[in-house]
Scaffold this motif. Structure first.
Motif, PDB file in Angstrom:
ATOM      1  N   ARG A  12      11.004  11.139   3.514  1.00 47.84           N
ATOM      2  CA  ARG A  12      10.737   9.724   3.331  1.00 47.84           C
ATOM      3  C   ARG A  12      10.399   9.473   1.869  1.00 47.84           C
ATOM      4  NH1 ARG A  12      12.961   8.547   7.191  1.00 47.84           N
ATOM      5  NH2 ARG A  12      12.386   7.200   8.933  1.00 47.84           N
ATOM      6  N   ARG A  13      10.870   8.362   1.349  1.00 46.57           N
ATOM      7  CA  ARG A  13      10.562   7.981  -0.031  1.00 46.57           C
ATOM      8  C   ARG A  13       9.130   7.469  -0.121  1.00 46.57           C
ATOM      9  NH1 ARG A  13      10.653   3.086  -2.857  1.00 46.57           N
ATOM     10  NH2 ARG A  13      11.324   2.040  -0.944  1.00 46.57           N
ATOM     11  N   VAL A  14       8.468   7.823  -1.208  1.00 45.93           N
ATOM     12  CA  VAL A  14       7.141   7.280  -1.505  1.00 45.93           C
ATOM     13  C   VAL A  14       7.328   6.050  -2.371  1.00 45.93           C
ATOM     14  CG1 VAL A  14       4.920   7.718  -2.622  1.00 45.93           C
ATOM     15  CG2 VAL A  14       6.044   9.536  -1.327  1.00 45.93           C
ATOM     16  N   ASP A  15       6.814   4.927  -1.921  1.00 46.16           N
ATOM     17  CA  ASP A  15       6.962   3.688  -2.673  1.00 46.16           C
ATOM     18  C   ASP A  15       6.253   3.800  -4.007  1.00 46.16           C
ATOM     19  OD1 ASP A  15       7.782   0.667  -2.380  1.00 46.16           O
ATOM     20  OD2 ASP A  15       5.769   0.666  -3.225  1.00 46.16           O
ATOM     21  N   GLY A  16       6.886   3.255  -5.036  1.00 42.28           N
ATOM     22  CA  GLY A  16       6.331   3.357  -6.385  1.00 42.28           C
ATOM     23  C   GLY A  16       4.981   2.707  -6.548  1.00 42.28           C
ATOM     24  N   LYS A  17       4.650   1.768  -5.653  1.00 42.64           N
ATOM     25  CA  LYS A  17       3.381   1.057  -5.768  1.00 42.64           C
ATOM     26  C   LYS A  17       2.312   1.632  -4.849  1.00 42.64           C
ATOM     27  CE  LYS A  17       5.668  -3.305  -6.979  1.00 42.64           C
ATOM     28  NZ  LYS A  17       5.877  -4.729  -6.600  1.00 42.64           N
ATOM     29  N   SER A  18       2.608   2.712  -4.154  1.00 42.43           N
ATOM     30  CA  SER A  18       1.623   3.310  -3.256  1.00 42.43           C
ATOM     31  C   SER A  18       1.561   4.801  -3.504  1.00 42.43           C
ATOM     32  CB  SER A  18       1.983   2.995  -1.799  1.00 42.43           C
ATOM     33  OG  SER A  18       3.207   3.602  -1.452  1.00 42.43           O
ATOM     34  N   ASN A  19       1.257   5.573  -2.473  1.00 47.57           N
ATOM     35  CA  ASN A  19       1.237   7.026  -2.607  1.00 47.57           C
ATOM     36  C   ASN A  19       1.654   7.648  -1.287  1.00 47.57           C
ATOM     37  OD1 ASN A  19      -1.062   6.954  -0.906  1.00 47.57           O
ATOM     38  ND2 ASN A  19      -2.402   6.698  -2.682  1.00 47.57           N
ATOM     39  N   GLU A  20       1.473   8.945  -1.180  1.00 43.06           N
ATOM     40  CA  GLU A  20       1.962   9.657  -0.003  1.00 43.06           C
ATOM     41  C   GLU A  20       1.250   9.243   1.281  1.00 43.06           C
ATOM     42  OE1 GLU A  20       1.864  13.845  -0.686  1.00 43.06           O
ATOM     43  OE2 GLU A  20       3.018  13.733  -2.548  1.00 43.06           O
ATOM     44  N   ILE A  21       0.063   8.672   1.176  1.00 42.08           N
ATOM     45  CA  ILE A  21      -0.698   8.305   2.370  1.00 42.08           C
ATOM     46  C   ILE A  21       0.074   7.314   3.234  1.00 42.08           C
ATOM     47  CG2 ILE A  21      -2.809   7.170   3.178  1.00 42.08           C
ATOM     48  CD1 ILE A  21      -4.259   8.355   0.802  1.00 42.08           C
ATOM     49  N   THR A  22       0.838   6.427   2.612  1.00 40.07           N
ATOM     50  CA  THR A  22       1.618   5.454   3.383  1.00 40.07           C
ATOM     51  C   THR A  22       2.945   6.022   3.859  1.00 40.07           C
ATOM     52  OG1 THR A  22       2.586   4.557   1.346  1.00 40.07           O
ATOM     53  CG2 THR A  22       0.575   3.516   2.163  1.00 40.07           C
ATOM     54  N   ALA A  23       3.509   6.970   3.133  1.00 40.49           N
ATOM     55  CA  ALA A  23       4.811   7.541   3.510  1.00 40.49           C
ATOM     56  C   ALA A  23       4.681   8.560   4.640  1.00 40.49           C
ATOM     57  CB  ALA A  23       5.474   8.185   2.292  1.00 40.49           C
ATOM     58  N   ILE A  24       3.583   9.296   4.672  1.00 38.68           N
ATOM     59  CA  ILE A  24       3.419  10.356   5.673  1.00 38.68           C
ATOM     60  C   ILE A  24       3.456   9.805   7.103  1.00 38.68           C
ATOM     61  CG2 ILE A  24       1.799  12.067   6.577  1.00 38.68           C
ATOM     62  CD1 ILE A  24       1.019  12.640   3.636  1.00 38.68           C
ATOM     63  N   PRO A  25       2.709   8.731   7.435  1.00 31.64           N
ATOM     64  CA  PRO A  25       2.803   8.205   8.809  1.00 31.64           C
ATOM     65  C   PRO A  25       4.208   7.760   9.181  1.00 31.64           C
ATOM     66  CG  PRO A  25       0.858   7.332   7.713  1.00 31.64           C
ATOM     67  CD  PRO A  25       1.673   8.038   6.663  1.00 31.64           C
ATOM     68  N   GLU A  26       4.961   7.187   8.235  1.00 29.22           N
ATOM     69  CA  GLU A  26       6.333   6.776   8.521  1.00 29.22           C
ATOM     70  C   GLU A  26       7.196   7.976   8.889  1.00 29.22           C
ATOM     71  OE1 GLU A  26       7.865   4.626   5.238  1.00 29.22           O
ATOM     72  OE2 GLU A  26       6.329   3.061   5.292  1.00 29.22           O
ATOM     73  N   LEU A  27       6.974   9.093   8.196  1.00 25.08           N
ATOM     74  CA  LEU A  27       7.734  10.308   8.495  1.00 25.08           C
ATOM     75  C   LEU A  27       7.314  10.892   9.841  1.00 25.08           C
ATOM     76  CD1 LEU A  27       9.762  12.464   7.638  1.00 25.08           C
ATOM     77  CD2 LEU A  27       7.958  13.555   6.303  1.00 25.08           C
ATOM     78  N   LEU A  28       6.016  10.901  10.115  1.00 24.94           N
ATOM     79  CA  LEU A  28       5.518  11.471  11.365  1.00 24.94           C
ATOM     80  C   LEU A  28       6.086  10.745  12.591  1.00 24.94           C
ATOM     81  CD1 LEU A  28       1.759  11.999  10.426  1.00 24.94           C
ATOM     82  CD2 LEU A  28       3.455  13.797  10.776  1.00 24.94           C
ATOM     83  N   LYS A  29       6.282   9.430  12.471  1.00 20.99           N
ATOM     84  CA  LYS A  29       6.734   8.631  13.607  1.00 20.99           C
ATOM     85  C   LYS A  29       8.101   9.057  14.121  1.00 20.99           C
ATOM     86  CE  LYS A  29       4.223   4.401  12.363  1.00 20.99           C
ATOM     87  NZ  LYS A  29       4.379   3.005  11.852  1.00 20.99           N
ATOM     88  N   VAL A  30       8.941   9.611  13.268  1.00 20.89           N
ATOM     89  CA  VAL A  30      10.327   9.893  13.657  1.00 20.89           C
ATOM     90  C   VAL A  30      10.605  11.378  13.876  1.00 20.89           C
ATOM     91  CG1 VAL A  30      11.220   7.817  12.550  1.00 20.89           C
ATOM     92  CG2 VAL A  30      11.027   9.912  11.210  1.00 20.89           C
ATOM     93  N   LEU A  31       9.606  12.226  13.683  1.00 31.05           N
ATOM     94  CA  LEU A  31       9.819  13.664  13.852  1.00 31.05           C
ATOM     95  C   LEU A  31       9.473  14.110  15.267  1.00 31.05           C
ATOM     96  CD1 LEU A  31       8.241  15.072  10.562  1.00 31.05           C
ATOM     97  CD2 LEU A  31      10.661  14.676  11.040  1.00 31.05           C
ATOM     98  N   ALA A  32      10.158  15.129  15.758  1.00 30.66           N
ATOM     99  CA  ALA A  32       9.820  15.775  17.025  1.00 30.66           C
ATOM    100  C   ALA A  32       8.817  16.885  16.716  1.00 30.66           C
ATOM    101  CB  ALA A  32      11.074  16.333  17.691  1.00 30.66           C
ATOM    102  N   LEU A  33       7.560  16.679  17.074  1.00 30.13           N
ATOM    103  CA  LEU A  33       6.495  17.582  16.636  1.00 30.13           C
ATOM    104  C   LEU A  33       5.746  18.249  17.790  1.00 30.13           C
ATOM    105  CD1 LEU A  33       4.981  15.377  13.774  1.00 30.13           C
ATOM    106  CD2 LEU A  33       6.409  17.409  13.508  1.00 30.13           C
ATOM    107  N   GLU A  34       6.262  18.151  19.006  1.00 32.26           N
ATOM    108  CA  GLU A  34       5.575  18.753  20.136  1.00 32.26           C
ATOM    109  C   GLU A  34       5.378  20.253  19.903  1.00 32.26           C
ATOM    110  OE1 GLU A  34       8.231  16.901  20.301  1.00 32.26           O
ATOM    111  OE2 GLU A  34       7.635  15.073  21.374  1.00 32.26           O
TER     112      GLU A  34
END
Length: 375
Positions: free
Chosen positions: A145-167
């Protein structure tokens, strides 16, 4: 031969005007993946590879108008929706990954990386920064997932977690990801977390450090390490001790951490061979994992593989930091092409050679390239 690749990426929406299309999108994507496996680093390289392998490519691609030009490759990857491309990538990776049974979690490391030469001063664009998920045992990139230039990884990580199969996985993150909201996101995905705790967590860090000093590192400490081993590789002697402290999870300063089960303390004592210099460091972790504590030492070590086996490989073997692709969308899509190539090459267990050698072999040997594409 490449049914999985074509099946999944054929669903990607073509961004071009239908009446002006001379080359199928799936043909463009497959040629690009093959070319990047075969050491291509630019749109010109991809087109050159396609022209060189036209007869072979026609065995499984339509190619109604031959090989696209390098400008066509560039324009198409500037227009492909990178969010949709990444979602399709994640669905494809699920066909490569092997599910892990309960009790033996796969360690999924999540970390960010900057593509250093992707900036464009003329357009006021900063270098692209992406967060990636890496399955350390299977050596697979699970998503980015891309990290938005105006934020940091804290906002990108949840977006990535939502779409991964992590069971049945243990998700590891450095101090940037040590957030209660992120911990809850991981639990919601039926996974466990292992997060680095540093001083930016204030009272929680102070409480954990005080507990560990008393129960792990004082002369009369009552806790014994769950892992205690020496490592004399890389010209230095290192002793690592890992203490698992389930009781510390009940500290008042940690009362609002979701699903917290164990607090960990890792002591590393390094002696540089021949120098007489000794360095000591203690790091702390929070985890929801309630299984065998021996897993923790392995998970901590495996988190480092995202730097050594993914980021370093992308920089050195795939020369990602030297890439001059500066359009933000094209740079993001090209970064995903590299990860597709890395996944395919890494899955090969039949050839005892480095990744660099395997890529060269695939460039020279069409049968071996076919073998890699089967995934």
């Amino acid at each position: 031969m490449i049914d999985k690749l074509i099946e999944h990426f054929s669903e990607l929406e073509d961004p071009r005007c239908p009446g002006k299309v001379e080359h199928r999108l799936i043909d463009i994507l497959v040629i690009a993946v093959c070319a990047v496996i075969a050491c291509a680093e630019s749109w010109e390289d991809i087109a050159l590879y396609g022209c060189s392998k036209l007869t072979w490519l026609r065995q499984f691609l339509a190619l109604p108008n031959g090989i696209p030009s390098h400008d066509t490759f560039r324009r198409v990857f500037m227009r492909i929706d990178p969010d949709a491309f990444e979602v399709t990538f994640i669905a494809w990776v699920k066909t490569l990954a092997v599910p892990f049974p309960p009790g033996t979690p796969e360690v999924v490391a999540i970390d960010g990386k900057t593509l250093r030469r992707s900036f464009d001063r003329g357009r006021g664009l900063a270098a692209l920064h992406v967060v990636s998920a890496w399955a350390s045992e299977q050596r697979l990139v699970l998503g980015q997932r891309r990290v938005d230039g105006k934020s940091n990884e804290i906002t990108a990580i949840p977006e990535l977690l939502k779409v991964l199969a992590l069971e049945n996985t243990l998700v590891t993150l450095d101090a940037m990801g040590c957030q209660k909201e992120i911990a809850q996101h991981i639990l919601d995905r039926q996974a466990d977390y292992l997060l680095v705790l540093k001083a930016n967590q204030g009272n929680a860090y102070v409480a954990v450090r005080g507990y560990s000093d008393t129960h792990c590192f004082q002369h009369n400490a009552t806790l014994r390490p769950v892992f205690d081993a020496f490592d004399d590789r890389h010209g230095r002697l290192v002793r690592r001790r890992v203490f698992a402290c389930p009781e510390a999870a009940t500290l008042e300063a940690l009362s609002d951490w979701p699903g917290l089960h164990t607090v960990l303390a890792l002591e590393s004592i390094r002696s540089i061979n021949g120098s007489g210099k000794v360095e000591a460091e203690i790091r702390y972790f929070l985890s929801s994992f309630a299984g065998d504590p021996q897993v923790f030492a392995q998970a901590i070590r495996r988190h480092g593989s995202i730097e050594n086996s993914l980021h370093w490989v992308l920089d050195v073997t795939f020369r990602e930091d030297d890439s001059r692709v500066r359009d933000p969308t094209a740079a993001r899509n090209f970064a995903l092409l590299r990860k597709m190539a890395l996944n395919l090459v890494s899955q090969d267990r039949t050839t005892k050679a480095s990744l660099r050698a395997k890529r060269k072999k695939a460039a020279w040997n069409d049968d071996y390239m076919q073998q890699l594409l089967r995934g």
